[in-house]
Design an enzyme around this catalytic site. Structure first.
Site, short mmCIF file in Angstrom:
data_model
loop_
_atom_site.label_atom_id
_atom_site.label_comp_id
_atom_site.label_asym_id
_atom_site.label_seq_id
_atom_site.Cartn_x
_atom_site.Cartn_y
_atom_site.Cartn_z
N ALA A 124 0.65 -1.19 -0.20
CA ALA A 124 -0.06 -0.10 0.05
C ALA A 124 0.33 1.14 -0.39
O ALA A 124 0.22 2.25 0.05
CB ALA A 124 -1.23 0.21 1.03
N HIS A 221 -0.13 6.90 4.03
CA HIS A 221 0.73 6.83 4.32
C HIS A 221 1.93 7.13 3.54
O HIS A 221 1.81 7.51 2.78
CB HIS A 221 1.44 5.18 3.52
CG HIS A 221 0.52 4.08 4.31
ND1 HIS A 221 0.12 3.68 5.76
CD2 HIS A 221 -0.29 3.06 3.61
CE1 HIS A 221 -0.31 2.19 5.52
NE2 HIS A 221 -0.94 2.26 3.99
N1 NAD Z 1 1.74 -6.04 2.52
C1 NAD Z 1 0.95 -5.17 1.97
O1 NAD Z 1 0.87 -3.51 1.96
C2 NAD Z 1 -0.42 -5.77 2.65
C3 NAD Z 1 -1.44 -4.44 2.10
C4 NAD Z 1 -2.59 -5.06 3.17
C5 NAD Z 1 -3.17 -6.09 3.57
N2 NAD Z 1 -1.83 -7.47 3.88
C6 NAD Z 1 -2.21 -7.93 3.81
O2 NAD Z 1 -2.10 -9.18 3.20
C7 NAD Z 1 -2.62 -10.63 3.70
C8 NAD Z 1 -4.93 -10.57 3.41
O3 NAD Z 1 -5.26 -9.29 3.03
P1 NAD Z 1 -6.57 -9.20 2.44
O4 NAD Z 1 -6.95 -7.67 2.60
O5 NAD Z 1 -7.25 -9.88 1.11
O6 NAD Z 1 -7.13 -10.23 3.97
P2 NAD Z 1 -9.11 -10.72 3.61
O7 NAD Z 1 -9.03 -10.89 6.18
O8 NAD Z 1 -9.66 -9.83 3.34
O9 NAD Z 1 -9.03 -12.12 3.33
C9 NAD Z 1 -7.69 -13.24 3.98
C10 NAD Z 1 -8.40 -14.79 3.49
O10 NAD Z 1 -7.66 -15.79 3.91
C11 NAD Z 1 -8.43 -16.31 4.55
N3 NAD Z 1 -6.89 -17.35 5.64
C12 NAD Z 1 -6.36 -16.79 6.36
N4 NAD Z 1 -5.65 -17.48 6.95
C13 NAD Z 1 -6.19 -18.69 6.29
C14 NAD Z 1 -4.96 -19.43 6.16
N5 NAD Z 1 -4.02 -20.21 7.15
N6 NAD Z 1 -5.24 -20.58 4.97
C15 NAD Z 1 -6.32 -20.42 4.14
N7 NAD Z 1 -7.00 -19.21 3.56
C16 NAD Z 1 -6.67 -18.70 5.05
C17 NAD Z 1 -9.43 -15.99 5.13
O11 NAD Z 1 -10.72 -16.95 5.50
C18 NAD Z 1 -9.80 -14.25 4.07
O12 NAD Z 1 -10.26 -15.16 3.34
C19 NAD Z 1 -3.23 -9.82 5.42
O13 NAD Z 1 -2.00 -10.68 6.20
C20 NAD Z 1 -3.36 -8.55 5.02
O14 NAD Z 1 -2.54 -8.38 6.58
C21 NAD Z 1 -1.05 -6.24 3.28
#
Ligand code: NAD
Length: 270
Positions: A124, A221
């Protein structure tokens, strides 16, 4: 050869990636998906024209060249071990998990032992290209100031532990200041970008400030970095993902751009 992608996590980011592949924007094939919640995986599969299979982690890894983690920080060790142990490439979205130095080292070791690549998208934030270049010299300091709505910070361990009343805030309020490693533990779903910044800045000292603002509609950010190269400031005002307000839409677009850069012959940027 078209690369085969296995997607773990079918939420806000995972579903954007899957739809982008389905629209033909990434020259790759989505072969398998998995999610903790089988209905979430099924819903995504139903929305796609070319349907991947619903698989468990072991099957998914077996069928893929590249495993994409878009699940949670807690899921990273198991996904990384399964994917890298079989010599697959891996893209990690929950970069905050790598603030755990032991996990970071073990992922790096597994990847080099098995000849795999691990991709960490910018997520992000903007400015990672400049920071990476700057880290080839010496970086004196990096500061990340993140401003988000109180709702998007709800449920974070730091908020619960300190019993912060987010609903009672009347204006922008600094609720956290500390190192990037502390920030990632305190707000695991909000500041993955702090961990990415740390890794890009190498030895650079990354400080994080988090502001809750009841009037803000975006995830802001701001990065200020100083070093041998001079001074860099970047600011991005992100639209929150409609599916998950903790996640910025740009994070999903960054995942898509990283996948495109993996499969395309020309690489742009640092
Ligand atoms: N790098 C970045 O800048 C950045 C930015 C935003 C989000 N993220 C991270 O990316 C990840 C995904 O974000 P999102 O917004 O899509 O989240 P989200 O909550 O919308 O989706 C995550 C999905 O993963 C599933 N899940 C969780 N643990 C699991 C596992 N062990 N095995 C299989 N499925 C599993 C959940 O059921 C959910 O459907 C999060 O950890 C979030 O913090 C990173």
């Amino acid at each position: 050869m078209v690369i085969k992608i296995g997607l773990v996590g079918c939420g806000a980011i995972g579903s954007e990636i899957a739809r982008s592949i389905d629209r033909g924007e990434i020259a790759a094939q989505l072969v398998a998906v998995c999610d903790h919640n089988p209905e979430t995986a099924q819903e995504l599969i139903s929305s796609l024209g070319i349907k991947p299979i619903k698989a468990n982690l072991v099957e998914l890894v077996d069928r893929s060249d590249l495993v994409v983690e878009a699940a949670s920080q807690r899921a990273v060790p198991a996904i990384a071990t399964a994917a890298l142990g079989k010599g697959r490439n891996l893209m990690i979205m929950s970069v905050g998990a790598l603030a755990d130095v032991d996990l970071y080292r073990s992922i790096k070791r597994m990847a080099s032992e098995h000849g795999s690549k691990v991709y960490l998208p910018s997520g992000a934030i903007s400015g990672l290209d400049g920071l990476k270049s700057a880290s080839s010299g010496s970086i004196k300091s990096v500061t990340l100031t993140t401003t988000k709505s109180p709702e998007s910070l709800e449920g974070a361990p730091f908020i619960r532990e300190k019993k912060i009343d987010l609903k009672g805030l009347k204006g922008p309020t600094t609720i956290f200041e500390g190192s990037a490693a502390e920030a990632v533990k305190a707000f695991p779903a909000n500041v993955n970008v702090a961990a990415t910044l740390c890794l890009a800045a190498r030895e650079g000292n990354v400080r994080v400030r988090i502001i809750a603002d009841p009037n803000i509609k975006v995830n802001r950010h701001e990065i200020v970095a100083e070093g041998d190269f001079g001074l860099m400031t970047t600011r991005v005002e992100n639209v929150p993902s409609p599916k998950n307000p903790k996640t910025s839409y740009l994070a999903a677009l960054s995942a898509i751009a990283t996948l495109r850069s993996i499969v395309e012959p020309i690489k742009i940027g640092t």
